[in-house]
Enzyme design. Structure first.
Site, PDB file in Angstrom:
ATOM      1  CG  HIS A 177      49.689  60.114  -1.302  1.00 37.85           C
ATOM      2  ND1 HIS A 177      48.992  59.207  -0.536  1.00 37.85           N
ATOM      3  CD2 HIS A 177      50.993  59.856  -1.078  1.00 37.85           C
ATOM      4  CE1 HIS A 177      49.838  58.442   0.116  1.00 37.85           C
ATOM      5  NE2 HIS A 177      51.067  58.825  -0.186  1.00 37.85           N
ATOM      6  NE  ARG A 235      52.881  56.153   6.525  1.00 37.24           N
ATOM      7  CZ  ARG A 235      52.887  56.897   5.426  1.00 37.24           C
ATOM      8  NH1 ARG A 235      51.998  57.857   5.290  1.00 37.24           N
ATOM      9  NH2 ARG A 235      53.754  56.690   4.464  1.00 37.24           N
ATOM     10  CD  GLU A 378      53.743  61.074  -6.334  1.00 37.31           C
ATOM     11  OE1 GLU A 378      54.333  59.982  -6.402  1.00 37.31           O
ATOM     12  OE2 GLU A 378      53.433  61.618  -5.266  1.00 37.31           O
TER      13      GLU A 378
END
Ligand code: AMP
Length: 391
Positions: A177, A235, A378
């Site tokens: 990230h 996760r 992003e």
């Protein structure tokens, strides 16, 4: 100058076209279910959203349709107007500490790093090659999600494993990230007009916490892969590594079974028995679902543990920033985290914290640490790096 920012996943392709340096978005969209049945794409242009069902056998099909759309909608009169295409690449390991222009050796290195990101790097390569074919006169730039984390000290990125595993096989912490953490860092340092000590909490379906000082990463919660750190949608986050040989020896798990277990079947989903989305976790809590309550408590605890650790590492912190899907939108999660930080003098502005998806200070005026929601971007980081290299 027209710059296209591209993010290729194994079955998706997201894009955003900018006029740079103004950073005006001309068109954006996403191709989904590439190589799977029922594929489609959506584009956003002039505030309008258009969805079309199409057959997308591969990424080339998506790129072909995209360039046709750009021409038909007169975003460009000729593809030669697209001067740069920036491609997001998840894993650059310690080979790249910044974005670079694509050449054969860069492509070869990305390919060699595929064992560290088997789902992501090959998809990025397919995308780069497809765009090189259809837009041959553009310069192609790769933007690595690991690059921003390359400033970590050796004692931070090494694992206490035999040293040769690091030397021979590159087993160390790389983080993830990075593009998002860098965006939030630059945004906040710009806001304060000086470099501050920051803890950036990128919390979405994947989540990572990063400690930043002088605009540089000091530590981050993700590790060799994006499995490490805090609890996520599916996760595990950090677990005792010896659970893995236990599962292999006693429950007959194979390497693939383990991979699936820790990346796709754990986290929120594992704890609740199927609920991986934080909105559904919140609905479950409201409905009195005990497993959703415990999952949320574990999630918040795992984040607060990292914040506490980084508070000490940075010798105090000026601002804690919440970003990504949960960080930007989950009022409950931000409130739970800030409540747990009262011993550090954090107070909440509940009115401000009731907002979603916009830049806002959510800590009280008397808070010893500022807390902000900072919507990440992003794509614009990819466009900025690409523009800087191409110009
Ligand atoms: P991301 O991976 O950054 O797209 O984030 C996805 C996560 O953000 C999912 O767990 C969503 O449930 C969560 N999310 C999005 N909107 C909200 C919301 N309004 N409240 C709580 N969680 C949300």
């Amino acid at each position: 100058m027209k710059i296209l920012a591209v993010n290729c996943g194994s079955s998706s392709l997201k894009f955003q076209m900018y006029e740079m340096p103004e950073e005006n978005v001309l068109i954006s969209g996403v191709f989904e279910r590439i190589g799977i049945e029922n594929s489609f794409y959506t584009i956003k242009i002039n505030g309008e959203k258009i969805k079309k069902d199409v057959i997308l056998n591969n990424h080339e099909d998506a790129v072909r349709i995209l360039v046709d759309e750009l021409l038909e909608r007169k975003i460009v009169d000729s593809l030669d107007e697209i001067k740069g295409i920036g491609h997001r690449v998840v894993q650059g390991a310690d080979k790249f500490d910044k974005s670079v222009l694509v050449d054969d050796s860069v492509l070869k290195t990305i390919d060699e790093l595929s064992s560290l990101a088997p789902l992501h790097n090959p998809a990025a390569l397919i995308g780069i090659n497809a765009f090189k074919e259809f837009v041959p006169n553009a310069s192609h730039v790769v933007v690595f999600d690991t690059a921003f984390h390359q400033t970590m000290a050796k004692e931070t990125y090494l694992y206490a494993l035999p040293y040769e595993l690091y030397e021979k096989y590159g087993i160390r912490k790389y983080g993830a990230h990075g593009t998002s953490h860098k965006y939030v860092t630059e945004f906040m340092n710009n806001y304060y007009k000086e470099n501050k000590k920051l803890i950036v909490c990128h919390i979405g379906s994947g989540a990572s916490i990063t400690a930043v000082k002088d605009g540089k990463v000091v530590d981050t919660s993700m590790g060799f892969t994006p499995n490490a750190g805090v609890i996520m949608g599916t996760r595990t986050g950090d677990i005792d590594a010896s659970i893995i040989p236990y599962l292999i020896k006693n429950l007959d798990y194979s390497a693939d079974d383990i991979d699936k277990l820790i990346n796709k079947e754990s986290g929120f989903k594992g704890i609740t028995g199927g609920i991986s989305d934080s909105r559904d976790i919140e609905d479950g809590i409201k409905a009195g679902n005990e497993k959703c309550e415990i999952a949320q408590k574990m999630f918040v605890r795992s984040i607060v543990n990292y914040i506490a650790k980084y508070y000490v590492l940075l010798n105090g912190v000026d601002a804690i920033c919440f970003t990504a899907g949960i960080g930007e939108n989950s009022i409950l999660t931000r409130q739970n985290i800030m409540d747990s930080l009262s011993c550090l003098g954090v107070t909440i502005d509940n009115d401000a914290n009731s907002n979603r998806g916009k830049f806002i200070k959510v800590s009280g005026d008397d808070s010893k640490i500022d807390c902000f929601v900072v919507p990440t971007d992003e794509e614009v980081m990819i466009a900025r790096d690409t523009f800087e290299i191409v110009k």
